[in-house]
Design an enzyme around this catalytic site. Structure first.
Site, PDB file in Angstrom:
ATOM      1  N   GLY A  54      -9.356 -13.007   8.916  1.00 15.95           N
ATOM      2  CA  GLY A  54      -8.513 -14.040   8.321  1.00 15.95           C
ATOM      3  C   GLY A  54      -9.373 -15.033   7.573  1.00 15.95           C
ATOM      4  O   GLY A  54     -10.595 -15.068   7.760  1.00 15.95           O
ATOM      5  N   CYS A  81     -14.029  -9.497  12.437  1.00 14.46           N
ATOM      6  CA  CYS A  81     -14.380 -10.626  11.585  1.00 14.46           C
ATOM      7  C   CYS A  81     -13.874 -11.941  12.194  1.00 14.46           C
ATOM      8  O   CYS A  81     -14.353 -12.342  13.242  1.00 14.46           O
ATOM      9  CB  CYS A  81     -13.861 -10.386  10.168  1.00 14.46           C
ATOM     10  N   TYR A  82     -12.884 -12.589  11.596  1.00 19.05           N
ATOM     11  CA  TYR A  82     -12.363 -13.824  12.205  1.00 19.05           C
ATOM     12  C   TYR A  82     -11.938 -13.566  13.648  1.00 19.05           C
ATOM     13  O   TYR A  82     -12.125 -14.414  14.525  1.00 19.05           O
ATOM     14  CB  TYR A  82     -11.166 -14.343  11.387  1.00 19.05           C
ATOM     15  N   HIS A 168     -15.657  -4.908   8.532  1.00 23.40           N
ATOM     16  CA  HIS A 168     -14.257  -4.444   8.486  1.00 23.40           C
ATOM     17  C   HIS A 168     -14.173  -2.924   8.644  1.00 23.40           C
ATOM     18  O   HIS A 168     -14.391  -2.197   7.679  1.00 23.40           O
ATOM     19  CB  HIS A 168     -13.610  -4.868   7.168  1.00 23.40           C
ATOM     20  N   GLU A 170     -11.618  -1.141   8.889  1.00 26.94           N
ATOM     21  CA  GLU A 170     -10.382  -0.577   8.334  1.00 26.94           C
ATOM     22  C   GLU A 170     -10.503  -0.159   6.871  1.00 26.94           C
ATOM     23  O   GLU A 170      -9.657   0.554   6.361  1.00 26.94           O
ATOM     24  CB  GLU A 170      -9.219  -1.572   8.518  1.00 26.94           C
ATOM     25  N   SER A 222      18.770   7.147  -3.713  1.00 23.76           N
ATOM     26  CA  SER A 222      18.292   6.708  -5.022  1.00 23.76           C
ATOM     27  C   SER A 222      17.510   7.808  -5.723  1.00 23.76           C
ATOM     28  O   SER A 222      17.193   7.696  -6.895  1.00 23.76           O
ATOM     29  CB  SER A 222      17.370   5.504  -4.832  1.00 23.76           C
ATOM     30  N   GLY A 223      17.173   8.870  -4.981  1.00 29.23           N
ATOM     31  CA  GLY A 223      16.282   9.879  -5.536  1.00 29.23           C
ATOM     32  C   GLY A 223      14.868   9.696  -5.023  1.00 29.23           C
ATOM     33  O   GLY A 223      14.042  10.575  -5.137  1.00 29.23           O
ATOM     34  N   GLY A 224      14.577   8.526  -4.440  1.00 27.86           N
ATOM     35  CA  GLY A 224      13.243   8.261  -3.924  1.00 27.86           C
ATOM     36  C   GLY A 224      13.066   8.796  -2.519  1.00 27.86           C
ATOM     37  O   GLY A 224      14.037   9.154  -1.854  1.00 27.86           O
ATOM     38  N   VAL A 225      11.808   8.799  -2.077  1.00 25.00           N
ATOM     39  CA  VAL A 225      11.510   9.446  -0.795  1.00 25.00           C
ATOM     40  C   VAL A 225      12.079   8.662   0.392  1.00 25.00           C
ATOM     41  O   VAL A 225      12.571   9.254   1.354  1.00 25.00           O
ATOM     42  CB  VAL A 225       9.990   9.704  -0.651  1.00 25.00           C
ATOM     43  N   ASP A 226      12.096   7.328   0.301  1.00 25.30           N
ATOM     44  CA  ASP A 226      12.543   6.542   1.468  1.00 25.30           C
ATOM     45  C   ASP A 226      14.012   6.797   1.793  1.00 25.30           C
ATOM     46  O   ASP A 226      14.379   7.042   2.947  1.00 25.30           O
ATOM     47  CB  ASP A 226      12.342   5.039   1.232  1.00 25.30           C
ATOM     48  N   SER A 227      14.850   6.715   0.766  1.00 29.95           N
ATOM     49  CA  SER A 227      16.270   6.931   1.052  1.00 29.95           C
ATOM     50  C   SER A 227      16.530   8.398   1.383  1.00 29.95           C
ATOM     51  O   SER A 227      17.413   8.718   2.181  1.00 29.95           O
ATOM     52  CB  SER A 227      17.147   6.457  -0.109  1.00 29.95           C
ATOM     53  N   LYS A 368       4.485   4.200   4.227  1.00 32.92           N
ATOM     54  CA  LYS A 368       4.961   5.188   3.254  1.00 32.92           C
ATOM     55  C   LYS A 368       4.412   6.593   3.536  1.00 32.92           C
ATOM     56  O   LYS A 368       5.147   7.574   3.478  1.00 32.92           O
ATOM     57  CB  LYS A 368       4.531   4.753   1.853  1.00 32.92           C
TER      58      LYS A 368
END
Ligand code: XMP
Length: 512
Positions: A54, A81-82, A168, A170, A222-227, A368
């Protein structure tokens, strides 16, 4: 209850990456703002804690602190770190300003090779980003690693399972970092690597069934992967109690509306209402050239059309939405940086608030890439699972200037050539977003000895990790030549093609 790690967020730009890396080891973790009430966090019965980095300094008045329940729990803790400085400060060590701030790559020397830090020995390069450092260890701690500017680059109290790293783990610039986090999660905290798409699907289906009972559910595709993944999960859980609505705005890419119907109605057998609202959208956009105005119009129109179709269905109790974890995290911490509005993002498929439906959000704890893995495990076709992100306002923001059917078709033709050639070159997965933009500029050309005066297509192909920053893809010049040739030869009304070589920032990915 599944084995869970908790990450407390102290405001680092890379906190979400910590969660993603741990999840990549198939260990489940959740992220909370550092000052979340103890009961909420402890309700998950975490097997260990990670404290993020942070921007603050532990001695600053009002600096974020280490909540008492973390150490009282007796569970392992890894401060980054922090987070490490907080641990040191809370346990009686001393933190001070380093004579030289340390940003960027550094090499560390492992002094005391504990098993979870051993990967550092082979790959000593780490990423540092700090001004403060631990000057004096808390009682019971030993130095585990040091770097040129950090005499304590890693510290630990193995008896109490408390650890800190100044670097870090990550970020990709710490090559050993992924393995360090994996070992911390599995060896130190004892979490079983059971967070898999199959396990998620099983649990999600059971919980959707329980939530919905014999209710009726509506989902905007919507055509997208999430929906798509959301609808497929809900359909698996409750079958025909689900109805999907797909609004064709006329602003999609070539072939996409047909693909949605083919995949979901014909192939997966879902009840799907497909509405062609092209004319309504085009009428609303007529003569509009301002980007924000276009975004507002498409967003509003979408909600109106969606509500109208939903009303025709009669009783509906729930709305299924493809909300992902990053949206949940961001709305829990609204004062994070980046609040200045650059563009109004509209998610086609967003919730019409007036409908007052209860929400089903099966993906709200997924990143995602995890949603994609679930989509694959559910058997969705690769062109749906790997579809690149597409803005809610669709091609309205890629046809710069006035949006007409003729200009949309011109753009679609050029865009299809770009995608086809990238696919043929195997680049559709290695570039994260690729599209054509139609510019409201005409230029002079010569074709077959005749003068032409036609519009310009800009190609935008970017590589990015998180879409917050992006770089333009260094495409092979021969590939670019082939794309340009084909567009000018095959797309009527276009006589010039340019390649966008701007990174984000200072540009954005979309042109509007
Ligand atoms: P920019 O253009 O801001 O885009 O660099 C970053 C990412 O967001 C996508 N984008 C949108 N997505 N609704 C969305 O759901 C929107 O209104 C919208 N505008 C941009 C863009 O395609 C890129 O992936």
């Amino acid at each position: 209850m599944r084995d869970t790690l908790v990450i407390l967020d102290y405001g680092s730009q890379t906190t979400q990456l910590i969660a993603r890396r741990i999840r990549e080891s198939q260990v489940y973790c959740e992220l909370f703002p550092w000052n979340t009430p103890a009961e909420r966090v402890m309700a998950l019965r975490p097997r260990g804690f990670v404290l993020s980095g942070g921007p603050a300094s532990v001695y600053e008045p009002g600096a974020p602190t280490l909540p008492a329940y973390v150490l009282e729990s007796g569970r392992p803790v890894l401060g980054i770190c922090y987070g490490m400085q907080l641990l040191a400060h809370a346990l009686g060590g001393r933190v001070g300003r380093a004579p030289q701030r340390e940003y960027g790559p550094a090499r560390v020397e492992l002094i005391h090779p504990l098993s979870f830090l051993i990967p550092l020995q082979a790959q000593p390069q780490v990423w540092m980003s700090h001004g403060d450092r631990v000057e004096e260890l808390p009682p019971g701690f030993i130095v585990l690693a040091r770097s040129l500017n950090s005499p304590v680059a890693a510290m630990g109290d193995p008896d109490r399972h408390l650890y800190g790293v100044q670097f870090h783990p990550e970020v990709v610039h710490t090559p050993a970092g992924r393995e360090i986090l994996r070992r911390f999660a599995t060896e130190v905290c004892g979490c079983a690597p059971t967070w898999t798409p199959a396990a998620f699907i099983e649990e999600a289906i059971a919980s959707i069934r329980e939530q919905v009972g014999d209710g009726r559910v509506l989902c905007a595709l919507s055509g997208g992967v999430d929906s798509a993944v959301t609808a497929t999960l809900v359909h698996r859980a409750i079958g025909d109690q689900l109805t999907c609505v797909f609004v064709n705005t006329g602003l999609m890419r070539r072939g996409e509306p047909e693909q949605v119907v083919r995949t979901f109605r014909d192939r997966l057998g879902m009840p799907l209402v497909a509405v062609d609202a092209t004319e309504e959208f085009l009428a609303a956009l007529e003569g509009v050239t301002d980007p924000e105005e276009k975004r507002r119009i498409v967003g509003e129109k979408f909600i109106r059309v969606f509500e109208r179709e939903a009303e025709k269905l009669g009783r509906v109790d729930f709305l299924a939405q493809g909300t992902l974890y990053p949206d949940v995290i961001e709305s829990a911490a609204p004062d994070r940086p980046g609040a200045r509005r650059i563009k109004t993002h509209h998610n086609v498929g967003g919730l019409p608030e007036r409908m007052r439906l209860r929400l089903i959000e099966p993906l709200r704890y997924l990143f995602k890439d995890e949603a994609r893995a679930v989509g694959e495990a559910l058997g969705l076709p690769p062109e749906v699972v790997w579809r690149q992100p597409f803005p809610g306002p669709g091609l309205a923001v890629r046809v710069v200037g006035a949006v007409t059917w003729e200009r949309l078709e011109r753009l679609r033709a050029a865009d299809a050539i770009l995608l086809e050639e990238l696919d043929r070159a195997g680049l559709l997965r290695t570039t994260q977003q690729a599209f054509a933009v139609l510019l409201p500029v005409r230029s002079v050309g010569v074709m077959g000895d005749c003068r032409t005066y036609e519009e310009v297509i800009a190609l935008r192909v970017v590589t990015t990790e998180d879409f917050m920053t992006a770089d333009w893809a260094r495409l092979d010049p021969d590939l670019l030549a082939r794309i340009s040739n084909r567009i000018v030869n095959e797309v009527a009304g276009v006589n010039r093609v340019v390649y966008d070589i701007t990174s984000k920032p200072p540009a954005t990915i979309e042109w509007e």
